[in-house]
Design a protein around this motif. Structure first.
Motif, mmCIF file in Angstrom:
data_model
loop_
_atom_site.group_PDB
_atom_site.id
_atom_site.type_symbol
_atom_site.label_atom_id
_atom_site.label_comp_id
_atom_site.label_asym_id
_atom_site.label_seq_id
_atom_site.Cartn_x
_atom_site.Cartn_y
_atom_site.Cartn_z
ATOM 1 N N ALA A 59 0.824 -1.202 0.000
ATOM 2 C CA ALA A 59 0.000 0.000 0.000
ATOM 3 C C ALA A 59 0.861 1.256 0.000
ATOM 4 N N MET A 60 1.942 1.253 0.755
ATOM 5 C CA MET A 60 2.855 2.393 0.768
ATOM 6 C C MET A 60 3.498 2.587 -0.597
ATOM 7 N N LEU A 61 3.926 1.480 -1.202
ATOM 8 C CA LEU A 61 4.535 1.572 -2.533
ATOM 9 C C LEU A 61 3.564 2.124 -3.561
ATOM 10 N N ALA A 62 2.322 1.641 -3.543
ATOM 11 C CA ALA A 62 1.321 2.136 -4.491
ATOM 12 C C ALA A 62 1.072 3.614 -4.283
ATOM 13 N N SER A 63 1.046 4.060 -3.029
ATOM 14 C CA SER A 63 0.820 5.472 -2.748
ATOM 15 C C SER A 63 2.001 6.325 -3.205
ATOM 16 N N LEU A 64 3.215 5.819 -3.028
ATOM 17 C CA LEU A 64 4.399 6.526 -3.528
ATOM 18 C C LEU A 64 4.356 6.645 -5.053
ATOM 19 N N CYS A 65 3.944 5.575 -5.715
ATOM 20 C CA CYS A 65 3.824 5.609 -7.182
ATOM 21 C C CYS A 65 2.790 6.635 -7.617
ATOM 22 N N ALA A 67 1.872 9.342 -6.003
ATOM 23 C CA ALA A 67 2.435 10.670 -5.768
ATOM 24 C C ALA A 67 3.426 11.053 -6.856
ATOM 25 N N ALA A 68 4.069 10.054 -7.444
ATOM 26 C CA ALA A 68 5.045 10.304 -8.511
ATOM 27 C C ALA A 68 4.398 10.500 -9.873
ATOM 28 N N GLY A 69 3.061 10.440 -9.930
ATOM 29 C CA GLY A 69 2.362 10.634 -11.195
ATOM 30 C C GLY A 69 2.182 9.376 -12.005
ATOM 31 N N LEU A 70 2.518 8.234 -11.420
ATOM 32 C CA LEU A 70 2.302 6.955 -12.089
ATOM 33 C C LEU A 70 0.882 6.472 -11.815
ATOM 34 N N ILE A 71 0.424 5.500 -12.590
ATOM 35 C CA ILE A 71 -0.857 4.839 -12.332
ATOM 36 C C ILE A 71 -0.536 3.433 -11.849
ATOM 37 N N LEU A 271 10.342 2.668 1.096
ATOM 38 C CA LEU A 271 11.154 3.732 0.501
ATOM 39 C C LEU A 271 12.300 3.140 -0.308
ATOM 40 N N ALA A 272 13.005 2.163 0.259
ATOM 41 C CA ALA A 272 14.116 1.525 -0.459
ATOM 42 C C ALA A 272 13.622 0.825 -1.716
ATOM 43 N N ALA A 273 12.439 0.207 -1.639
ATOM 44 C CA ALA A 273 11.877 -0.463 -2.816
ATOM 45 C C ALA A 273 11.526 0.540 -3.904
ATOM 46 N N PHE A 274 11.025 1.698 -3.489
ATOM 47 C CA PHE A 274 10.691 2.731 -4.473
ATOM 48 C C PHE A 274 11.963 3.267 -5.128
ATOM 49 N N GLU A 275 13.037 3.385 -4.347
ATOM 50 C CA GLU A 275 14.328 3.759 -4.925
ATOM 51 C C GLU A 275 14.807 2.679 -5.889
ATOM 52 N N ALA A 276 14.585 1.415 -5.520
ATOM 53 C CA ALA A 276 14.991 0.315 -6.394
ATOM 54 C C ALA A 276 14.250 0.357 -7.714
ATOM 55 N N TYR A 277 12.959 0.751 -7.664
ATOM 56 C CA TYR A 277 12.180 0.872 -8.898
ATOM 57 C C TYR A 277 12.822 1.882 -9.842
ATOM 58 N N HIS A 278 13.513 2.862 -9.267
ATOM 59 C CA HIS A 278 14.243 3.855 -10.066
ATOM 60 C C HIS A 278 15.706 3.472 -10.232
ATOM 61 N N ARG A 279 16.008 2.188 -9.976
ATOM 62 C CA ARG A 279 17.335 1.618 -10.172
ATOM 63 C C ARG A 279 18.394 2.315 -9.305
ATOM 64 N N PHE A 280 17.963 2.943 -8.218
ATOM 65 C CA PHE A 280 18.846 3.676 -7.311
ATOM 66 C C PHE A 280 19.606 4.784 -8.041
ATOM 67 N N GLU A 281 19.014 5.294 -9.119
ATOM 68 C CA GLU A 281 19.678 6.323 -9.926
ATOM 69 C C GLU A 281 19.025 7.691 -9.797
ATOM 70 N N VAL A 282 17.908 7.798 -9.086
ATOM 71 C CA VAL A 282 17.152 9.049 -8.978
ATOM 72 C C VAL A 282 17.086 9.484 -7.525
ATOM 73 N N GLU A 283 17.407 10.734 -7.251
ATOM 74 C CA GLU A 283 17.241 11.278 -5.905
ATOM 75 C C GLU A 283 15.790 11.708 -5.751
ATOM 76 N N LEU A 284 15.101 11.103 -4.823
ATOM 77 C CA LEU A 284 13.663 11.326 -4.692
ATOM 78 C C LEU A 284 13.349 12.707 -4.127
ATOM 79 N N ASP A 285 12.345 13.340 -4.709
ATOM 80 C CA ASP A 285 11.866 14.633 -4.234
ATOM 81 C C ASP A 285 11.274 14.458 -2.831
ATOM 82 N N GLY A 292 3.491 10.721 -0.704
ATOM 83 C CA GLY A 292 3.266 9.295 -0.879
ATOM 84 C C GLY A 292 2.947 8.591 0.425
ATOM 85 N N PHE A 293 3.744 8.828 1.442
ATOM 86 C CA PHE A 293 3.493 8.155 2.719
ATOM 87 C C PHE A 293 2.235 8.681 3.403
#
Length: 437
Positions: A59-65, A67-71, A271-285, A292-293
């Protein structure tokens, strides 16, 4: 036929597929997916496993997504009140008419697949296929799939997830083996070649198995306490404020509308999983993370239900010793109750003695009751353990009676906690007039 009648008939048909045993293979779901054209390959996927906390992390991951403008699509189990709760898009459950439509579409494919195998397509496999079809239909950008049980042979493992999330692993579900390491081996099966994986802190034997799987899959593995962690938390109205150290950045004073230290730890993992979704290459806003949380909702997990002039009710689906231990800690740390009364119902195959022992230090009285489920345990087992511990206990005929008994021994300054089974929590939500979540 009305839409409601169509839904009822469709649901009745798939509920008849509930198995009396787990079938440890992916043959049927793979066959079905191939016949459907492998729709699971059309969106990104994050898969979440672990003994406890899967639904909350998802649920946290879906909410973070969101907030990031994803569906985001999300798939979880079991449901509390309606099967529609299991399949969501941006947190909104699937409509009954959409679920009925997908079942009707799927039926001819099931008619082909069923005769090909010794076992017919199971209830959970059908629901997994329905979730995938709905996510394609919307369409979603990313799907967050909660593993039903284990990992390797779970129907959700038909996907090649870009990110695997492994929460805390403890002794539950004997079907997965007698040791924590055995269970870790099953759960680590969701780590796919070249993927990213994030893992909660584990017993050494379990962590060793998970590391070996990640190495074999050439996957990037990040571990709680080494690469990310919960830095701290403080009480807040409606939840807590958490300080999170991610793999790539730190986020302080983030409001989480959930109670309990275990949920704060789950937030660090999400949070770490959401960073992983971005391949740990994006600094999250930081504002994205806060939004998201703040939007994460997980009914039936330390869900506080206020009642005018009566004690607060806390609904929590803890159904194993580790879950009950987390609940007990939260009841004493996060809620200012004078006394606590537990309405406790446990399924027959659970460790009743350990669960009652874990809960006992946090409650003053127990009302034992059987959940309305074919696997319900006898309340007398709870009573017997309470007697051994010197904890006052009484038995109720059903959940309605149990809540009445709890209200009879509580004041507005006290708390009533309904726990031991998600089925029991679902019944309580119905009785309290709460809409399906």
């Amino acid at each position: 036929m009305s839409s409601s009648s169509s839904f009822d008939a469709a649901i009745a048909a798939i509920f008849q597929r509930q198995p009396g045993r787990m079938v440890p293979d992916l043959d049927r779901i793979t066959d079905l997916a191939e016949l459907l054209g492998n729709p699971q390959t059309t969106f990104d996927t994050i898969t979440v496993t672990g003994t406890n906390g899967k639904t909350s992390i998802a649920a946290m991951l879906a909410s973070l997504c969101t907030a990031a403008g994803l569906i985001p699509g999300s798939y979880s189990s079991p449901h509390l009140q309606s099967v529609t709760e299991r399949i969501r898009v941006a947190g909104v459950p699937i409509a009954e008419e959409d679920l009925a439509r997908h079942i009707a579409y799927l039926q001819p494919f099931l008619d082909v697949v069923d005769p090909r195998h010794d076992d017919t397509v199971t209830f959970f496999e059908v629901l997994t296929a329905l979730a995938i079809l709905h996510f394609v239909d919307v369409p979603v950008n990313v799907a967050v799939l909660e593993v039903g049980m284990g990992g390797t042979w779970d129907a959700t493992n038909v996907v090649d997830a870009a990110v695997a999330v492994i929460g805390r692993i403890s002794l539950d579900h004997p079907e997965l083996g007698p040791t924590v390491a055995d269970k870790a081996a099953e759960k680590a099966g969701i780590i796919k070649p070249g993927s990213f994986a994030v893992c909660a802190a584990q017993e050494p034997s379990a962590l060793s198995v998970i590391r070996d799987r990640a190495d074999a899959m050439d996957a990037v593995l990040k571990i709680e306490g080494v690469d990310f962690e919960l830095l701290g938390r403080a009480a807040a109205v409606g939840g807590q404020q958490v300080d999170l150290q991610g793999v790539g950045s730190t986020h302080n004073e983030v409001f989480l509308p959930l109670y309990g230290r275990h949920q704060a730890v789950n937030a660090a993992l999400a949070l770490a999983a959401f960073e992983a979704y971005h391949r740990f290459e994006v600094e999250l806003d930081p504002e994205l993370v806060r939004e998201g949380f703040a939007g994460a909702q997980v009914p039936g997990r330390l869900e506080a239900i206020p009642r005018e002039g009566q004690s607060l009710i806390v609904l929590d689906g803890a159904h194993n010793p580790a879950g009950i231990a987390s609940l007990a800690a939260a009841l004493t740390q996060d809620f200012a109750f004078e006394r606590r009364v537990a309405v406790l119902g446990i399924l027959e195959d659970k460790d009743v003695e350990e669960m009652v022992q874990a809960l006992a230090p946090a409650v003053d009285h127990v009302v034992a009751v059987a959940p309305d489920n074919v696997r319900a345990g006898d309340p007398s087992r709870i009573t017997a353990v309470c007697d051994q511990l010197g904890l006052s206990c009484e038995e109720a005929d059903d959940v309605d009676h149990a809540l009445d008994l709890a209200d009879g021994v509580t004041r507005p300054s006290d708390g009533v906690v309904v726990t031991g089974s998600l089925f029991l929590v679902g019944e309580a939500r119905e009785l309290l007039g709460l809409d399906p979540a």
